[in-house]
Scaffold this motif. Structure first.
Motif, PDB file in Angstrom:
ATOM      1  N   ILE A   1       0.837  -1.205   0.000  1.00 14.91           N
ATOM      2  CA  ILE A   1       0.000   0.000   0.000  1.00 14.91           C
ATOM      3  C   ILE A   1       0.867   1.248   0.000  1.00 14.91           C
ATOM      4  O   ILE A   1       0.639   2.185  -0.768  1.00 14.91           O
ATOM      5  CB  ILE A   1      -0.974  -0.010   1.194  1.00 14.91           C
ATOM      6  N   SER A   2       1.884   1.257   0.831  1.00 16.55           N
ATOM      7  CA  SER A   2       2.789   2.412   0.886  1.00 16.55           C
ATOM      8  C   SER A   2       3.471   2.652  -0.461  1.00 16.55           C
ATOM      9  O   SER A   2       3.580   3.799  -0.919  1.00 16.55           O
ATOM     10  CB  SER A   2       3.831   2.188   1.990  1.00 16.55           C
ATOM     11  N   ALA A   3       3.910   1.582  -1.100  1.00 26.03           N
ATOM     12  CA  ALA A   3       4.569   1.721  -2.404  1.00 26.03           C
ATOM     13  C   ALA A   3       3.577   2.185  -3.470  1.00 26.03           C
ATOM     14  O   ALA A   3       3.920   3.018  -4.317  1.00 26.03           O
ATOM     15  CB  ALA A   3       5.229   0.405  -2.806  1.00 26.03           C
ATOM     16  N   TYR A   4       2.348   1.676  -3.447  1.00 26.75           N
ATOM     17  CA  TYR A   4       1.340   2.146  -4.404  1.00 26.75           C
ATOM     18  C   TYR A   4       1.065   3.632  -4.194  1.00 26.75           C
ATOM     19  O   TYR A   4       0.904   4.386  -5.154  1.00 26.75           O
ATOM     20  CB  TYR A   4       0.032   1.353  -4.277  1.00 26.75           C
ATOM     21  N   GLN A   5       1.006   4.053  -2.947  1.00 31.26           N
ATOM     22  CA  GLN A   5       0.790   5.477  -2.674  1.00 31.26           C
ATOM     23  C   GLN A   5       1.936   6.310  -3.222  1.00 31.26           C
ATOM     24  O   GLN A   5       1.719   7.398  -3.764  1.00 31.26           O
ATOM     25  CB  GLN A   5       0.610   5.702  -1.166  1.00 31.26           C
ATOM     26  N   SER A   6       3.156   5.805  -3.126  1.00 29.45           N
ATOM     27  CA  SER A   6       4.316   6.523  -3.672  1.00 29.45           C
ATOM     28  C   SER A   6       4.284   6.545  -5.196  1.00 29.45           C
ATOM     29  O   SER A   6       4.726   7.510  -5.810  1.00 29.45           O
ATOM     30  CB  SER A   6       5.623   5.886  -3.186  1.00 29.45           C
ATOM     31  N   ALA A   7       3.777   5.473  -5.808  1.00 25.97           N
ATOM     32  CA  ALA A   7       3.674   5.438  -7.274  1.00 25.97           C
ATOM     33  C   ALA A   7       2.717   6.521  -7.755  1.00 25.97           C
ATOM     34  O   ALA A   7       2.956   7.145  -8.789  1.00 25.97           O
ATOM     35  CB  ALA A   7       3.216   4.072  -7.754  1.00 25.97           C
ATOM     36  N   ASP A   8       1.636   6.725  -7.038  1.00 29.46           N
ATOM     37  CA  ASP A   8       0.682   7.805  -7.308  1.00 29.46           C
ATOM     38  C   ASP A   8       0.252   7.855  -8.775  1.00 29.46           C
ATOM     39  O   ASP A   8       0.470   8.840  -9.467  1.00 29.46           O
ATOM     40  CB  ASP A   8       1.267   9.148  -6.857  1.00 29.46           C
ATOM     41  N   ILE A   9      -0.364   6.771  -9.222  1.00 29.90           N
ATOM     42  CA  ILE A   9      -0.908   6.702 -10.584  1.00 29.90           C
ATOM     43  C   ILE A   9      -2.406   6.408 -10.447  1.00 29.90           C
ATOM     44  O   ILE A   9      -2.859   5.296 -10.698  1.00 29.90           O
ATOM     45  CB  ILE A   9      -0.215   5.602 -11.413  1.00 29.90           C
ATOM     46  N   PRO A  10      -3.166   7.412 -10.011  1.00 23.61           N
ATOM     47  CA  PRO A  10      -4.585   7.154  -9.797  1.00 23.61           C
ATOM     48  C   PRO A  10      -5.351   7.079 -11.122  1.00 23.61           C
ATOM     49  O   PRO A  10      -4.945   7.710 -12.079  1.00 23.61           O
ATOM     50  CB  PRO A  10      -5.046   8.365  -8.976  1.00 23.61           C
ATOM     51  N   PRO A  11      -6.396   6.325 -11.223  1.00 25.40           N
ATOM     52  CA  PRO A  11      -6.979   5.517 -10.156  1.00 25.40           C
ATOM     53  C   PRO A  11      -6.393   4.113 -10.053  1.00 25.40           C
ATOM     54  O   PRO A  11      -6.772   3.353  -9.174  1.00 25.40           O
ATOM     55  CB  PRO A  11      -8.455   5.447 -10.545  1.00 25.40           C
ATOM     56  N   GLN A  12      -5.429   3.759 -10.951  1.00 25.02           N
ATOM     57  CA  GLN A  12      -4.881   2.401 -10.937  1.00 25.02           C
ATOM     58  C   GLN A  12      -4.327   2.018  -9.562  1.00 25.02           C
ATOM     59  O   GLN A  12      -4.575   0.910  -9.078  1.00 25.02           O
ATOM     60  CB  GLN A  12      -3.780   2.244 -12.002  1.00 25.02           C
ATOM     61  N   THR A  13      -3.591   2.927  -8.942  1.00 21.72           N
ATOM     62  CA  THR A  13      -3.035   2.602  -7.633  1.00 21.72           C
ATOM     63  C   THR A  13      -4.129   2.461  -6.582  1.00 21.72           C
ATOM     64  O   THR A  13      -4.022   1.636  -5.674  1.00 21.72           O
ATOM     65  CB  THR A  13      -1.996   3.661  -7.192  1.00 21.72           C
ATOM     66  N   LEU A  14      -5.193   3.230  -6.708  1.00 27.70           N
ATOM     67  CA  LEU A  14      -6.292   3.134  -5.751  1.00 27.70           C
ATOM     68  C   LEU A  14      -7.008   1.785  -5.854  1.00 27.70           C
ATOM     69  O   LEU A  14      -7.428   1.224  -4.840  1.00 27.70           O
ATOM     70  CB  LEU A  14      -7.277   4.287  -5.942  1.00 27.70           C
ATOM     71  N   TRP A  15      -7.142   1.261  -7.075  1.00 20.39           N
ATOM     72  CA  TRP A  15      -7.731  -0.081  -7.236  1.00 20.39           C
ATOM     73  C   TRP A  15      -6.874  -1.115  -6.515  1.00 20.39           C
ATOM     74  O   TRP A  15      -7.385  -1.994  -5.818  1.00 20.39           O
ATOM     75  CB  TRP A  15      -7.832  -0.467  -8.714  1.00 20.39           C
ATOM     76  N   ARG A  16      -5.568  -1.005  -6.705  1.00 21.00           N
ATOM     77  CA  ARG A  16      -4.660  -1.980  -6.087  1.00 21.00           C
ATOM     78  C   ARG A  16      -4.658  -1.853  -4.566  1.00 21.00           C
ATOM     79  O   ARG A  16      -4.588  -2.843  -3.853  1.00 21.00           O
ATOM     80  CB  ARG A  16      -3.249  -1.820  -6.640  1.00 21.00           C
ATOM     81  N   ILE A  17      -4.716  -0.626  -4.069  1.00 17.95           N
ATOM     82  CA  ILE A  17      -4.783  -0.410  -2.621  1.00 17.95           C
ATOM     83  C   ILE A  17      -6.068  -1.028  -2.074  1.00 17.95           C
ATOM     84  O   ILE A  17      -6.059  -1.679  -1.015  1.00 17.95           O
ATOM     85  CB  ILE A  17      -4.667   1.091  -2.288  1.00 17.95           C
ATOM     86  N   THR A  18      -7.160  -0.873  -2.804  1.00 17.12           N
ATOM     87  CA  THR A  18      -8.421  -1.497  -2.410  1.00 17.12           C
ATOM     88  C   THR A  18      -8.255  -3.008  -2.294  1.00 17.12           C
ATOM     89  O   THR A  18      -8.691  -3.624  -1.309  1.00 17.12           O
ATOM     90  CB  THR A  18      -9.526  -1.174  -3.443  1.00 17.12           C
TER      91      THR A  18
END
Length: 187
Positions: A85-102
């Motif tokens: 989750i932390s790495a996805y937040q750092s990637a910051d490619i919404p909404p793709q990262t938000l789907w993965r965080i979900t």
């Protein structure tokens, strides 16, 4: 470098990790070479070499988002969800990262956080809003909370009537024998 890049990609499928490393080492653009090597480690799921390299490549502005994304996926594949989750937040490619965080939150059993991520997608990314609403409904279906599930389905039909998801919802409601309508259940 372009020819070396193509050769390295060919060697991925030949399963020649030593040669991929050698070709990348021969590239003149060292940042690109390290990113390409990271892509190879990510693709081959070599976490031992990939994760430390991802941390290094994340420091290269041109490749940082890619590096964080690959790091997040490698962590997720290892079921290290908080770190992913932390790495996805750092990637910051919404909404793709938000789907993965979900997905990570759901795999950790944190339904409320997953629902919050889906609400963020629905609120801020119009092209993904109907899909976020549908996934929200599916979370309630799997809970199981039939009242919230049906309410979400009806709400989706009302908010996104022209979406492909609305058609899916209509069929689900018919299959469940639920009357189509609005009212309090649609909220």
């Amino acid at each position: 470098d372009n020819e070396k890049y193509n050769l390295a990609r060919y060697l991925w499928t030949a399963k020649e990790p030593d040669m991929v490393e050698a070709v990348c080492a021969a590239m003149t653009d060292k940042d690109m070479a390290k990113c390409e090597l990271l892509r190879y480690y990510h693709w081959s799921r070599n976490y031992a070499k990939g994760l430390p390299l991802a941390n290094e490549v994340a420091g290269f502005p041109k490749f940082s988002k890619d590096a964080y994304w690959m790091k997040a996926e490698m962590l997720q594949w290892q079921e290290k969800y908080p770190e992913a989750i932390s790495a996805y937040q750092s990637a910051d490619i919404p909404p793709q990262t938000l789907w993965r965080i979900t997905d990570c939150y759901l795999l950790m059993g944190k339904r409320d956080q997953a629902l919050a991520q889906l609400q963020e997608i629905e609120n801020f990314f119009p092209d993904s809003a109907a899909e976020a609403a549908l996934r929200t409904a599916f979370i309630w279906r799997d809970a199981p909370d039939n009242k919230k599930y049906v309410g979400c389905l009806r709400g989706l039909m009302k908010k996104y009537p022209k979406s492909p998801q609305s058609s899916t919802v209509h069929q689900d409601l018919e299959r469940l024998g639920v009357k189509m309508g609005g009212g309090e259940d649609a909220e």
